[in-house]
Design an enzyme around this catalytic site. Structure first.
Site, short mmCIF file in Angstrom:
data_model
loop_
_atom_site.label_atom_id
_atom_site.label_comp_id
_atom_site.label_asym_id
_atom_site.label_seq_id
_atom_site.Cartn_x
_atom_site.Cartn_y
_atom_site.Cartn_z
N GLY A 1 0.82 -1.21 0.00
CA GLY A 1 0.00 0.00 0.00
C GLY A 1 0.85 1.25 0.00
O GLY A 1 2.05 1.19 -0.25
N ASN A 2 0.21 2.36 0.26
CA ASN A 2 0.95 3.63 0.30
C ASN A 2 0.35 4.53 1.37
O ASN A 2 -0.65 4.19 2.00
CB ASN A 2 0.94 4.29 -1.08
CG ASN A 2 -0.46 4.61 -1.56
OD1 ASN A 2 -1.15 5.47 -1.01
ND2 ASN A 2 -0.92 3.90 -2.59
#
Ligand code: CTP
Ligand code: CA
Length: 231
Positions: free
Chosen positions: A33-34
């Site tokens: 993810g980020n």
């Protein structure tokens, strides 16, 4: 910006905004993810609704945010889900804003069961490119549709933030690119943002440091200006 302070100047305009960060699964309990919080995309959706637009918000993962009043919210977990949701919503939109942080790559395969640790060293994670949702939407754009991209840039040894952003505006073929300066505690997970608005006609506007709702107001002002130049 309080609702009373905003003009009702987006009435009848159909807009779709993506927000948040995609999560690309490795197995049923893990993902890549980020750090996107989704706050900027939510602010854009909220402000557009307050100005009278018909708003669809395609939301990937965000921090806990309250649903903006009067906005249709569609959830999308992965880049591929977000692509589908955006395609459907964009088919009936006058303005498309890609504020989501879409993962450029996803694990090539997602394991059906939780990956176990063994005595062996772990395998490297193989990655596959995700579709470029904005580039696809620009390629399939309806006549008169306004396309807005976002870019979070840090600049590096190879080039500065604006040089990268100008190249990105042309590469993506969008009408407007909202450029955020990131790094050193800027933009991600914060309430405030600063940056530039680059338009396809070469106009470059500095967005003063301020709340994400203020940046949202500036973006919609630029969208309306760009649409009035076209018509
Ligand atoms: N974007 C997208 N689909 C992707 C990657 C990005 O739609 N797979 C969109 C983002 O929502 C944003 C714009 O493209 O509006 C620019 O994203 P950015 O990550 O800055 O650009 P990239 O083309 O992915 O280039 P890079 O990450 O190498 O800077
Ligand atoms: Ca990217």
């Amino acid at each position: 910006a309080s609702p009373q302070a905003l003009p009702w100047d987006m009435r009848g305009l159909r807009v779709v905004v993506s927000a948040g960060g995609t999560r690309e699964p490795l197995d049923p309990v893990r993902w890549l993810g980020n750090r996107s919080s989704g706050k900027q995309g939510y602010a854009l959706a909220r402000v557009a609704a307050q100005r009278g637009a018909e708003v669809t918000l395609v939301a990937a993962h965000t921090v806990a945010l309250s649903e903006p009043a009067g906005v249709r919210v569609v959830q999308a977990g992965t880049a591929q889900e977000l692509r589908e949701a955006m395609r459907q919503a964009a088919a009936e939109a006058d303005v498309v804003v890609m504020a989501a942080a879409v993962a450029d790559f996803r694990p090539t395969g997602s394991a059906a069961y939780k990956i176990k640790k063994t005595e062996r060293e772990p395998d490297p994670i193989a990655l596959t490119r995700n579709p470029d949702v904005l580039a696809e939407l620009v390629a399939d754009r309806q006549p008169g549709q306004t396309m807005v991209g976002f870019a979070a840039e840090t600049g590096d040894a190879e080039g500065n933030i604006l040089e990268y952003a100008r190249a990105k505006l042309h590469r993506k073929g969008c009408d407007l690119l909202v450029v955020n300066a990131v790094g050193e505690g800027k933009a991600f997970e914060t309430e405030d943002n600063d940056g530039w608005l680059l338009a396809a006609d070469g106009t470059e506007t500095r967005i003063p440091f301020g709340a994400k709702s203020q940046l949202a107001v500036a973006v919609w002002n630029a969208v309306l200006a760009s649409r009035s130049r076209q018509s």
